[in-house]
Design a protein around this motif. Structure first.
Motif, PDB file in Angstrom:
ATOM      1  N   THR A  20     -13.285  -5.983 -28.378  1.00  0.00           N
ATOM      2  CA  THR A  20     -12.474  -6.639 -27.352  1.00  0.00           C
ATOM      3  C   THR A  20     -11.004  -6.288 -27.509  1.00  0.00           C
ATOM      4  N   LEU A  21     -10.507  -6.365 -28.731  1.00  0.00           N
ATOM      5  CA  LEU A  21      -9.100  -6.064 -28.970  1.00  0.00           C
ATOM      6  C   LEU A  21      -8.778  -4.608 -28.663  1.00  0.00           C
ATOM      7  N   VAL A  22      -9.643  -3.702 -29.078  1.00  0.00           N
ATOM      8  CA  VAL A  22      -9.409  -2.278 -28.791  1.00  0.00           C
ATOM      9  C   VAL A  22      -9.345  -2.060 -27.280  1.00  0.00           C
ATOM     10  N   ALA A  23     -10.301  -2.620 -26.561  1.00  0.00           N
ATOM     11  CA  ALA A  23     -10.337  -2.430 -25.110  1.00  0.00           C
ATOM     12  C   ALA A  23      -9.100  -3.016 -24.435  1.00  0.00           C
ATOM     13  N   ARG A  24      -8.798  -4.267 -24.730  1.00  0.00           N
ATOM     14  CA  ARG A  24      -7.675  -4.935 -24.056  1.00  0.00           C
ATOM     15  C   ARG A  24      -6.329  -4.308 -24.405  1.00  0.00           C
ATOM     16  N   LEU A  25      -6.116  -4.011 -25.685  1.00  0.00           N
ATOM     17  CA  LEU A  25      -4.834  -3.445 -26.089  1.00  0.00           C
ATOM     18  C   LEU A  25      -4.674  -2.007 -25.588  1.00  0.00           C
ATOM     19  N   GLY A  84      -7.490 -17.933 -39.422  1.00  0.00           N
ATOM     20  CA  GLY A  84      -6.871 -18.630 -40.542  1.00  0.00           C
ATOM     21  C   GLY A  84      -5.815 -19.612 -40.111  1.00  0.00           C
ATOM     22  N   GLN A  85      -5.202 -20.236 -41.066  1.00  0.00           N
ATOM     23  CA  GLN A  85      -4.166 -21.238 -40.837  1.00  0.00           C
ATOM     24  C   GLN A  85      -2.826 -20.690 -41.314  1.00  0.00           C
ATOM     25  N   ALA A  86      -1.819 -20.831 -40.490  1.00  0.00           N
ATOM     26  CA  ALA A  86      -0.480 -20.392 -40.866  1.00  0.00           C
ATOM     27  C   ALA A  86       0.132 -21.370 -41.851  1.00  0.00           C
ATOM     28  N   ALA A  87       0.777 -20.830 -42.857  1.00  0.00           N
ATOM     29  CA  ALA A  87       1.525 -21.670 -43.788  1.00  0.00           C
ATOM     30  C   ALA A  87       2.793 -22.131 -43.086  1.00  0.00           C
ATOM     31  N   GLU A  88       3.314 -23.265 -43.482  1.00  0.00           N
ATOM     32  CA  GLU A  88       4.535 -23.770 -42.870  1.00  0.00           C
ATOM     33  C   GLU A  88       5.662 -22.763 -43.064  1.00  0.00           C
ATOM     34  N   GLY A  89       6.352 -22.430 -41.981  1.00  0.00           N
ATOM     35  CA  GLY A  89       7.457 -21.477 -42.035  1.00  0.00           C
ATOM     36  C   GLY A  89       7.010 -20.030 -42.197  1.00  0.00           C
ATOM     37  N   ALA A  90       5.755 -19.735 -41.916  1.00  0.00           N
ATOM     38  CA  ALA A  90       5.241 -18.388 -42.099  1.00  0.00           C
ATOM     39  C   ALA A  90       5.934 -17.397 -41.168  1.00  0.00           C
ATOM     40  N   ALA A  91       6.259 -16.229 -41.690  1.00  0.00           N
ATOM     41  CA  ALA A  91       6.915 -15.190 -40.898  1.00  0.00           C
ATOM     42  C   ALA A  91       5.911 -14.351 -40.124  1.00  0.00           C
ATOM     43  N   ILE A  92       4.659 -14.398 -40.522  1.00  0.00           N
ATOM     44  CA  ILE A  92       3.620 -13.609 -39.857  1.00  0.00           C
ATOM     45  C   ILE A  92       2.839 -14.530 -38.927  1.00  0.00           C
ATOM     46  N   PRO A  93       2.786 -14.172 -37.634  1.00  0.00           N
ATOM     47  CA  PRO A  93       2.044 -15.027 -36.709  1.00  0.00           C
ATOM     48  C   PRO A  93       0.547 -15.007 -36.983  1.00  0.00           C
ATOM     49  N   ARG A  94      -0.075 -16.165 -36.836  1.00  0.00           N
ATOM     50  CA  ARG A  94      -1.531 -16.307 -36.936  1.00  0.00           C
ATOM     51  C   ARG A  94      -2.035 -16.667 -35.554  1.00  0.00           C
ATOM     52  N   ILE A  95      -3.059 -15.973 -35.116  1.00  0.00           N
ATOM     53  CA  ILE A  95      -3.557 -16.123 -33.754  1.00  0.00           C
ATOM     54  C   ILE A  95      -5.016 -16.526 -33.794  1.00  0.00           C
ATOM     55  N   ALA A  96      -5.381 -17.513 -33.011  1.00  0.00           N
ATOM     56  CA  ALA A  96      -6.779 -17.943 -32.925  1.00  0.00           C
ATOM     57  C   ALA A  96      -7.616 -16.795 -32.355  1.00  0.00           C
ATOM     58  N   PRO A  97      -8.776 -16.510 -32.956  1.00  0.00           N
ATOM     59  CA  PRO A  97      -9.604 -15.413 -32.464  1.00  0.00           C
ATOM     60  C   PRO A  97      -9.919 -15.500 -30.973  1.00  0.00           C
ATOM     61  N   ASP A  99      -8.147 -16.587 -28.577  1.00  0.00           N
ATOM     62  CA  ASP A  99      -6.974 -16.262 -27.765  1.00  0.00           C
ATOM     63  C   ASP A  99      -6.356 -14.919 -28.121  1.00  0.00           C
ATOM     64  N   SER A 100      -6.897 -14.237 -29.113  1.00  0.00           N
ATOM     65  CA  SER A 100      -6.204 -13.092 -29.693  1.00  0.00           C
ATOM     66  C   SER A 100      -5.942 -11.949 -28.718  1.00  0.00           C
ATOM     67  N   ALA A 101      -6.875 -11.616 -27.847  1.00  0.00           N
ATOM     68  CA  ALA A 101      -6.665 -10.484 -26.937  1.00  0.00           C
ATOM     69  C   ALA A 101      -5.465 -10.739 -26.028  1.00  0.00           C
ATOM     70  N   SER A 102      -5.402 -11.897 -25.400  1.00  0.00           N
ATOM     71  CA  SER A 102      -4.303 -12.167 -24.473  1.00  0.00           C
ATOM     72  C   SER A 102      -2.977 -12.349 -25.210  1.00  0.00           C
TER      73      SER A 102
END
Length: 116
Positions: A20-25, A84-97, A99-102
């Protein structure tokens, strides 16, 4: 590929999500490559382009140093984690699977190279 859209390196283990990610991106103009893990020797040849790394939580968990190691790695233009769950103040965004494509598609422009 648009010269303003960066190379995207995907390390996503779940086949359906990866497809899905390959196709959408790709349809959004991204230049997408996939690997099974960050230790794949092919990654080295793409680093000169300072690609964006999109990694799933399982692959990140298996990486020595985890998120902290990726956060400080200058080889990547940006890093995003799917799941996964983002740590508080995390610099790397975490995206729910789900919602990830959009979400990742919307992030493409922010990762781009400057117009010439």
């Amino acid at each position: 590929m648009s010269p303003t859209v960066p190379l995207l390196v995907l390390v996503v283990r779940e086949a359906g999500l990866r497809s899905t990610l390959v196709a959408r991106l790709s349809m959004a103009g991204g230049d997408v490559v996939t690997v099974d893990n960050l230790d794949d020797p092919r990654v080295e040849r793409w680093l000169a382009k300072r690609p964006v790394l999109i990694v799933d939580d399982a692959a990140l968990a298996g990486r020595h140093g985890g998120e902290a190691a990726l956060r400080g790695d200058p080889r990547w233009r940006a890093v995003a984690v799917v799941g996964g769950q983002a740590a508080e103040g995390a610099a790397i965004p975490r995206i729910a699977p789900a919602d990830s494509a959009s979400v990742l598609e919307a992030m493409l422009a922010g990762w781009g190279y400057p117009e010439r």
